[in-house]
Write a protein that holds these residues in place. Structure first.
Motif, mmCIF file in Angstrom:
data_model
loop_
_atom_site.group_PDB
_atom_site.id
_atom_site.type_symbol
_atom_site.label_atom_id
_atom_site.label_comp_id
_atom_site.label_asym_id
_atom_site.label_seq_id
_atom_site.Cartn_x
_atom_site.Cartn_y
_atom_site.Cartn_z
ATOM 1 N N ALA A 151 0.812 -1.220 0.000
ATOM 2 C CA ALA A 151 0.000 0.000 0.000
ATOM 3 C C ALA A 151 0.842 1.264 0.000
ATOM 4 O O ALA A 151 0.407 2.306 -0.518
ATOM 5 C CB ALA A 151 -0.937 0.005 1.203
ATOM 6 N N VAL A 152 2.039 1.199 0.552
ATOM 7 C CA VAL A 152 2.891 2.390 0.621
ATOM 8 C C VAL A 152 3.985 2.373 -0.451
ATOM 9 O O VAL A 152 4.887 3.218 -0.415
ATOM 10 C CB VAL A 152 3.514 2.555 2.025
ATOM 11 N N THR A 153 3.901 1.440 -1.386
ATOM 12 C CA THR A 153 4.914 1.338 -2.439
ATOM 13 C C THR A 153 4.431 2.006 -3.711
ATOM 14 O O THR A 153 3.455 1.575 -4.326
ATOM 15 C CB THR A 153 5.257 -0.142 -2.732
ATOM 16 N N HIS A 154 5.087 3.059 -4.111
ATOM 17 C CA HIS A 154 4.724 3.812 -5.318
ATOM 18 C C HIS A 154 5.268 3.108 -6.560
ATOM 19 O O HIS A 154 6.259 2.364 -6.503
ATOM 20 C CB HIS A 154 5.307 5.230 -5.233
ATOM 21 N N ALA A 155 4.615 3.345 -7.683
ATOM 22 C CA ALA A 155 5.023 2.705 -8.944
ATOM 23 C C ALA A 155 6.455 3.044 -9.331
ATOM 24 O O ALA A 155 7.104 2.278 -10.058
ATOM 25 C CB ALA A 155 4.072 3.117 -10.062
ATOM 26 N N SER A 156 6.981 4.169 -8.848
ATOM 27 C CA SER A 156 8.334 4.584 -9.219
ATOM 28 C C SER A 156 9.416 3.674 -8.650
ATOM 29 O O SER A 156 10.580 3.766 -9.057
ATOM 30 C CB SER A 156 8.585 6.020 -8.743
ATOM 31 N N ILE A 157 9.056 2.796 -7.711
ATOM 32 C CA ILE A 157 10.059 1.906 -7.126
ATOM 33 C C ILE A 157 9.614 0.445 -7.202
ATOM 34 O O ILE A 157 10.252 -0.441 -6.633
ATOM 35 C CB ILE A 157 10.354 2.294 -5.659
ATOM 36 N N SER A 158 8.533 0.176 -7.901
ATOM 37 C CA SER A 158 8.009 -1.188 -7.971
ATOM 38 C C SER A 158 8.869 -2.052 -8.892
ATOM 39 O O SER A 158 9.638 -1.558 -9.713
ATOM 40 C CB SER A 158 6.564 -1.190 -8.465
ATOM 41 N N SER A 159 8.705 -3.368 -8.752
ATOM 42 C CA SER A 159 9.429 -4.327 -9.595
ATOM 43 C C SER A 159 8.592 -5.597 -9.660
ATOM 44 O O SER A 159 7.504 -5.677 -9.087
ATOM 45 C CB SER A 159 10.806 -4.620 -9.007
ATOM 46 N N VAL A 164 6.366 7.417 5.330
ATOM 47 C CA VAL A 164 6.641 5.980 5.197
ATOM 48 C C VAL A 164 6.471 5.484 3.762
ATOM 49 O O VAL A 164 6.617 4.287 3.500
ATOM 50 C CB VAL A 164 5.725 5.148 6.135
ATOM 51 N N LEU A 165 6.201 6.391 2.832
ATOM 52 C CA LEU A 165 6.060 5.984 1.439
ATOM 53 C C LEU A 165 7.377 5.461 0.882
ATOM 54 O O LEU A 165 8.450 6.000 1.179
ATOM 55 C CB LEU A 165 5.576 7.166 0.595
ATOM 56 N N ARG A 191 5.142 14.908 -0.488
ATOM 57 C CA ARG A 191 4.209 15.990 -0.186
ATOM 58 C C ARG A 191 3.144 16.167 -1.265
ATOM 59 O O ARG A 191 2.265 17.017 -1.116
ATOM 60 C CB ARG A 191 4.986 17.309 -0.026
ATOM 61 N N LYS A 192 3.228 15.420 -2.343
ATOM 62 C CA LYS A 192 2.289 15.609 -3.444
ATOM 63 C C LYS A 192 0.890 15.131 -3.065
ATOM 64 O O LYS A 192 0.702 14.016 -2.587
ATOM 65 C CB LYS A 192 2.772 14.849 -4.686
ATOM 66 N N GLU A 193 -0.080 15.988 -3.325
ATOM 67 C CA GLU A 193 -1.449 15.695 -2.902
ATOM 68 C C GLU A 193 -2.008 14.448 -3.580
ATOM 69 O O GLU A 193 -2.606 13.584 -2.922
ATOM 70 C CB GLU A 193 -2.336 16.899 -3.183
ATOM 71 N N ALA A 194 -1.834 14.340 -4.885
ATOM 72 C CA ALA A 194 -2.384 13.188 -5.599
ATOM 73 C C ALA A 194 -1.743 11.892 -5.116
ATOM 74 O O ALA A 194 -2.432 10.878 -4.930
ATOM 75 C CB ALA A 194 -2.177 13.357 -7.102
ATOM 76 N N LEU A 195 -0.440 11.920 -4.912
ATOM 77 C CA LEU A 195 0.268 10.728 -4.469
ATOM 78 C C LEU A 195 -0.185 10.321 -3.059
ATOM 79 O O LEU A 195 -0.416 9.139 -2.794
ATOM 80 C CB LEU A 195 1.769 11.000 -4.513
ATOM 81 N N LEU A 196 -0.349 11.296 -2.172
ATOM 82 C CA LEU A 196 -0.801 11.005 -0.810
ATOM 83 C C LEU A 196 -2.223 10.471 -0.810
ATOM 84 O O LEU A 196 -2.551 9.524 -0.092
ATOM 85 C CB LEU A 196 -0.712 12.266 0.055
ATOM 86 N N GLY A 197 -3.086 11.098 -1.616
ATOM 87 C CA GLY A 197 -4.464 10.638 -1.678
ATOM 88 C C GLY A 197 -4.568 9.219 -2.199
ATOM 89 O O GLY A 197 -5.321 8.388 -1.670
ATOM 90 N N ASP A 198 -3.806 8.914 -3.248
ATOM 91 C CA ASP A 198 -3.805 7.560 -3.801
ATOM 92 C C ASP A 198 -3.317 6.546 -2.765
ATOM 93 O O ASP A 198 -3.885 5.455 -2.617
ATOM 94 C CB ASP A 198 -2.915 7.489 -5.037
ATOM 95 N N ALA A 199 -2.259 6.894 -2.069
ATOM 96 C CA ALA A 199 -1.695 5.978 -1.079
ATOM 97 C C ALA A 199 -2.662 5.754 0.081
ATOM 98 O O ALA A 199 -2.759 4.641 0.614
ATOM 99 C CB ALA A 199 -0.359 6.514 -0.560
ATOM 100 N N MET A 200 -3.402 6.795 0.474
ATOM 101 C CA MET A 200 -4.373 6.633 1.557
ATOM 102 C C MET A 200 -5.466 5.651 1.154
ATOM 103 O O MET A 200 -5.886 4.805 1.943
ATOM 104 C CB MET A 200 -4.977 7.993 1.911
#
Length: 229
Positions: free
Chosen positions: A27-35, A97-98, A111-120
């Motif tokens: 849930a806290v893993t963004h696509a920019s670091i996924s594998s 913790v992202l 701090r990005k709003e869209a990224l935080l909202g998606d992660a929530m």
């Protein structure tokens, strides 16, 4: 799998003990670091959005048993929109913790709003998959309860109110145009113009496009209401 100290503390803040810690990690893993071996949170975000929507719909019906759909809809939208999710994420320290890729981290991703909202939304889905709907409902209501009370008093956001003003006078909905974007990528400032078919308009600036739209709509509403007094 055991959660790291910061994720364990975060789970404590949201109020859920994970039986399957991997769900919170995803849930806290963004696509920019996924594998291939580290899935990102996009699928969870999709699910969490629906879980949040159902919880909010139930809560609004229970909070006001006489409200018509026309009142419930704007209240619902105010509670589930990305800004509301991002606000809750900030209160919980989710940005800290992202798990982000270097480029996303350097551009202010925490701090990005869209990224935080998606992660929530992804976190809500993780709780749902780990503990079921009751667990997800408990978490959502714990952190959205104050917002539910607030929308009971005045649920219409400025954009909705302006659209209703225009439609009541036989006009098409107002249009919003992004006039410019300034500042660095991690801290942009958007300039937005709102305009009615009748010609009236206002311009506002804010750190997100949606917030600038809201500010412009609010300013135009205030001018229109003052003119009509």
């Amino acid at each position: 799998m055991k959660l790291s100290g910061d994720l364990l503390a975060f789970a404590g803040r949201i109020g859920h003990t994970f039986r399957t810690p991997e769900l919170l990690v995803q849930a806290v893993t963004h696509a920019s670091i996924s594998s291939a071996t580290r899935p990102d949170n996009q699928r969870l975000e999709f699910l969490g959005d629906r879980v949040l929507g159902l919880v909010m719909a139930e809560a609004l019906l229970a909070a006001d048993t006489r409200a018509a759909e026309g009142l419930l809809a704007p209240r619902f939208n105010a509670l589930v929109r990305k800004e509301a999710c991002a606000d809750v994420a900030r209160e919980l320290g989710l940005g800290d913790v992202l798990k982000l890729g270097r480029s996303e981290m350097m551009s202010g991703g925490r701090r990005k709003e869209a990224l935080l909202g998606d992660a929530m939304e992804a976190v809500i889905a993780a709780v749902y998959l780990d503990g079921g709907f009751d667990a997800a409902r408990d978490v959502v209501l714990r952190h959205w309860s104050g917002r539910i009370g607030a929308v009971q008093a005045d649920a219409r956001d400025a954009k909705t109110a302006l659209q209703e003003w225009a439609q009541a006078r036989g006009q098409v909905p107002p249009t919003y145009t992004e006039m410019g974007r300034d500042g660095p990528d991690h801290q942009p400032v958007f300039t937005v113009e709102v305009r009615l078919a009748s010609g009236e308009g206002e311009i506002a600036r804010s750190g997100t496009k949606r917030a600038a739209e809201q500010a412009a709509a609010k300013a135009l509403l205030a001018r229109l209401e003052k003119r009509n007094d």
